[in-house]
Write a protein that holds these residues in place. Sequence first.
Motif, mmCIF file in Angstrom:
data_model
loop_
_atom_site.group_PDB
_atom_site.id
_atom_site.type_symbol
_atom_site.label_atom_id
_atom_site.label_comp_id
_atom_site.label_asym_id
_atom_site.label_seq_id
_atom_site.Cartn_x
_atom_site.Cartn_y
_atom_site.Cartn_z
ATOM 1 N N ILE A 1 -2.228 5.685 7.838
ATOM 2 C CA ILE A 1 -1.259 6.522 7.132
ATOM 3 C C ILE A 1 -0.496 7.431 8.091
ATOM 4 O O ILE A 1 0.729 7.560 7.999
ATOM 5 C CB ILE A 1 -1.966 7.346 6.030
ATOM 6 N N TYR A 39 -9.679 2.236 -0.767
ATOM 7 C CA TYR A 39 -8.678 1.222 -0.435
ATOM 8 C C TYR A 39 -7.344 1.803 0.025
ATOM 9 O O TYR A 39 -6.309 1.150 -0.083
ATOM 10 C CB TYR A 39 -8.457 0.308 -1.642
ATOM 11 N N ALA A 40 -7.356 3.002 0.557
ATOM 12 C CA ALA A 40 -6.116 3.603 1.051
ATOM 13 C C ALA A 40 -5.634 2.888 2.310
ATOM 14 O O ALA A 40 -6.407 2.224 3.014
ATOM 15 C CB ALA A 40 -6.334 5.085 1.347
ATOM 16 N N HIS A 64 0.824 -1.211 0.000
ATOM 17 C CA HIS A 64 0.000 0.000 0.000
ATOM 18 C C HIS A 64 0.860 1.265 0.000
ATOM 19 O O HIS A 64 1.837 1.343 0.756
ATOM 20 C CB HIS A 64 -0.885 0.054 1.248
ATOM 21 N N TYR A 111 -2.374 0.416 -6.282
ATOM 22 C CA TYR A 111 -3.279 1.400 -6.884
ATOM 23 C C TYR A 111 -3.541 1.162 -8.374
ATOM 24 O O TYR A 111 -4.300 1.904 -8.974
ATOM 25 C CB TYR A 111 -2.739 2.812 -6.646
ATOM 26 N N ASP A 171 -8.019 6.036 -3.360
ATOM 27 C CA ASP A 171 -7.921 6.812 -2.119
ATOM 28 C C ASP A 171 -9.204 6.726 -1.312
ATOM 29 O O ASP A 171 -9.180 6.627 -0.080
ATOM 30 C CB ASP A 171 -7.629 8.287 -2.430
ATOM 31 N N CYS A 224 0.515 6.978 1.761
ATOM 32 C CA CYS A 224 0.012 8.333 1.544
ATOM 33 C C CYS A 224 -1.183 8.251 0.613
ATOM 34 O O CYS A 224 -1.405 7.235 -0.046
ATOM 35 C CB CYS A 224 1.093 9.225 0.925
ATOM 36 N N HIS A 225 -1.955 9.316 0.562
ATOM 37 C CA HIS A 225 -2.955 9.429 -0.481
ATOM 38 C C HIS A 225 -2.266 9.881 -1.770
ATOM 39 O O HIS A 225 -1.243 10.570 -1.729
ATOM 40 C CB HIS A 225 -4.060 10.394 -0.070
ATOM 41 N N CYS A 226 -2.838 9.506 -2.898
ATOM 42 C CA CYS A 226 -2.138 9.702 -4.170
ATOM 43 C C CYS A 226 -2.968 10.468 -5.198
ATOM 44 O O CYS A 226 -2.663 10.421 -6.392
ATOM 45 C CB CYS A 226 -1.733 8.350 -4.751
#
Length: 249
Positions: A169, A164-165, A150, A190, A161, A153-155
């Motif tokens: 984090i 399935y983030a 994973h 992702y 996001d 961070c968010h992307c």
Amino acid sequence: MEKKVLKIGQISDTHIGADASCVQDIDVRKNFLTAYNADSMKNLDLLVISGDLADEESPEAYAYIAGILEDCKVPVCIIPGNHDKLEIMEKFFDLNGKVHNGRCYYRYDIAGRSIFFLDSADGTVSSDQLRWLEEETAKVEGEVLLFLHHPPCHCNHKFMDLRYAMKNIDEVQATLSKINNLKYIFVGHYHSEMVEKIGDKTVFVTPSTQMQIDPNSSVFCLSSAAPGWRVVEWGENFMETKVYFSNTP
């Protein structure tokens, strides 16, 4: 004496099925072989498979991948993803000494350098792993690399996001921020090629060999069924990486 430049291949999210049937109408075994046998993946020093090897935790999927890897001429490092079942993986891959309290995480040393692998299969990186990572990286002189499934961070991927983030984090980033000799993090999950920054660290999101998901759509939308993979060249004070797709040179 300057250390050699290591060539590392990364394959992620193969989603191999129990048999040769298509998965979501995609020939995932063919896609996996396309990446594995690509010219860009020749002369590797290390191959990394970074999670979601199987689509539905089937022993047959792991047996298939293990059979292909029997002919691999270089070391292979494997970690599980959220679609994998570690207890089944252990029957087909050499994970001896790499599984602790039901999690697969370890340090791999090659050519005088250290690469770290974490297990985020349940959507988190456990506190035990984070403590271990901080302690072990502190023992290493020079730069290290990190692989996990994973992104930590968010992307700006609207679909992934949202659904399935990684679940912890903030906790993970707090630990990563303390590790001064870690600058480059490689992930999958992702189904897209992306690059993100968290502090002084760069997160490289490697596309899937199964399929790519449109990051601009908040609902699932297939952007491509072409397999993608990554090649990393890592030397002393040097890192270059490139993503390849089967429809690009």
